[in-house]
Design an enzyme around this catalytic site. Structure first.
Site, PDB file in Angstrom:
ATOM      1  N   LYS A  35      31.474   1.348 -14.339  1.00  0.00           N
ATOM      2  CA  LYS A  35      31.776   1.816 -15.704  1.00  0.00           C
ATOM      3  C   LYS A  35      30.478   2.212 -16.407  1.00  0.00           C
ATOM      4  O   LYS A  35      29.386   1.879 -15.931  1.00  0.00           O
ATOM      5  CB  LYS A  35      32.509   0.718 -16.473  1.00  0.00           C
ATOM      6  CG  LYS A  35      31.720  -0.568 -16.654  1.00  0.00           C
ATOM      7  CD  LYS A  35      32.611  -1.708 -17.143  1.00  0.00           C
ATOM      8  CE  LYS A  35      31.827  -2.993 -17.257  1.00  0.00           C
ATOM      9  NZ  LYS A  35      32.690  -4.144 -17.573  1.00  0.00           N
ATOM     10  N   TYR A 263       5.626   2.982 -38.260  1.00  0.00           N
ATOM     11  CA  TYR A 263       6.490   2.831 -39.440  1.00  0.00           C
ATOM     12  C   TYR A 263       6.456   1.398 -39.971  1.00  0.00           C
ATOM     13  O   TYR A 263       6.485   0.440 -39.190  1.00  0.00           O
ATOM     14  CB  TYR A 263       7.935   3.171 -39.093  1.00  0.00           C
ATOM     15  CG  TYR A 263       8.209   4.640 -38.929  1.00  0.00           C
ATOM     16  CD1 TYR A 263       7.996   5.537 -39.969  1.00  0.00           C
ATOM     17  CD2 TYR A 263       8.706   5.140 -37.722  1.00  0.00           C
ATOM     18  CE1 TYR A 263       8.257   6.895 -39.809  1.00  0.00           C
ATOM     19  CE2 TYR A 263       8.969   6.482 -37.546  1.00  0.00           C
ATOM     20  CZ  TYR A 263       8.751   7.358 -38.597  1.00  0.00           C
ATOM     21  OH  TYR A 263       9.009   8.694 -38.438  1.00  0.00           O
TER      22      TYR A 263
END
Ligand code: PLP
Length: 367
Positions: A35, A263
């Site tokens: 999956k 940042y």
């Protein structure tokens, strides 16, 4: 030239890990769980590396079709069954096995007017038991009725009882120990009396820890991708990393003590430092929550993330790596740096990191 980041997929590691899963499975067959694009490793790679697998299991109907298009002729199991009644003709046409976990799915099967044209048109159903996890499945007391309804549908054959553990990595969990889940599973089985079905209960963690569970099939996911579902490391479990996320330094900054990086100016240099800037950010799937100190390899040397992860870049301390320069090789995880260690630094699990690799990261197939 493209950005230098790529996820290198090691086919021989995938094959090796599947074989480890098989050793633990004893006489049971092993579904390779593919999956989420084979946990980020690519369906085309999975089909190649798991060519000798007994079957492939996943949750996406469109990707199941893709597996057939890629030439996979052995069993394919849809772990959550189908999501819409419309999908049933696809299921039948491509001979997908399906989990059935709720009465709504049974209604769709009853109403679909599926024709029966030989053995190959029979849809194999894996009847899902809710053993206490309370996501999908029938409670033990509802299993007999579900079985009866399914058995009355000509195009359906119930082949096994299946269950998923909530705590396979924590056998004696105080709220829901594995033994309690198995007790409920056995209740469901007993409610069918003389009817004997196959069983599938184990995921990777259960397959590694418990060799006495009643599996006809185990469902191996994370372990075949070379990460550990347990406190033991992947290496200790003889699992090899199947994905190496690799990039390069694209800049170097020499900074003075007291200067900040990135940042929010989260990281402040305690001394003069050299900072390497890597072409890899959260838009590639690197976890934005990674803390200062998260391990990274530069030129094969282990160093640490410093400063906040941004969309397209991360920053590392290369002060002690004198040969680090623009173009130097960087490994975020994989060969030489276990994905589980990086996951731990980011408050997550290897599963999430693998699956989060985004579309702009090229997958490069290696043997
Ligand atoms: C994903 C999944 C698995 C595989 O679990 P791992 O922990 O990755 O081995 C097994 N069974 C079901 C039903 C799943 O959805």
């Amino acid at each position: 030239m493209p950005r230098p980041i790529a996820a290198h997929i090691h086919l021989s590691a995938l094959t090796h890990n599947y074989n480890v899963a098989r050793q633990h499975a004893g006489s049971a067959k092993v579904w390779a769980v593919v999956k989420a694009n084979a946990y980020g490793h690519g369906l085309h790679n999975a089909v190649q590396a798991f060519a000798h697998a007994d079957g492939l299991a996943l949750v996406e109907v469109d990707n199941a079709i893709k597996l057939r298009e890629l030439g996979w002729t052995k069993p394919i199991l849809l772990l959550e069954g189908f999501f819409h009644g419309d999908d049933l003709h696809t299921v039948q046409q491509h001979q997908f096995d399906i989990a059935v976990h709720c009465n709504e799915q049974i209604e769709h099967l009853e109403q679909a007017k599926l024709s029966v044209d030989g053995e190959s048109s029979i849809i194999k159903v894996h009847l899902k038991i809710n053993g206490g996890m309370n996501r999908l499945g029938f409670k033990p007391e509802a299993v007999a009725a579900a079985y009866q309804r399914l058995s009355a549908i000509a195009a359906v054959k119930v082949v096994d009882l299946t269950m998923h553990f909530a705590n396979a990595d924590d056998e004696h969990n105080a709220r829901l120990p594995m033994a309690e889940q198995m007790r409920r599973f056995e209740l469901a089985k007993a409610s069918l009396g003389e009817i004997k079905l196959e069983a599938s209960v184990s995921n990777s963690a259960a397959n590694l820890l418990k060799h006495d569970l009643p599996n006809s099939w185990v469902r191996a996911g994370i372990m075949i991708y070379g990460a550990s579902p347990l406190p033991a490391s992947a290496a200790e479990l003889d699992l090899l990393p199947a994905m190496t996320l690799r990039s390069e330094l694209i800049a170097i900054q020499e900074i003075a003590a007291g200067e900040a990086v990135g940042y929010g100016s989260r990281f402040v240099a305690p001394k003069p430092m050299r900072i390497g800037v890597i072409a890899c950010g959260y838009a590639d799937g690197y976890p934005r929550h990674a803390v200062d100190g998260t391990p990274i390899l530069v030129n094969g040397v282990r160093t640490a993330l410093v400063g906040r992860v941004s969309m397209d870049m991360i920053t590392v301390d290369v002060t002690a790596i004198s040969d680090a320069k623009v173009g130097s090789e960087v490994i975020m995880w994989g060969q030489g740096l276990p994905i589980d260690e990086v996951a731990q630094s980011s408050g997550t699990i290897g599963y999430e990191l693998m699956c989060a690799i985004t579309g702009r990261v090229k997958l490069i197939t290696e043997v």
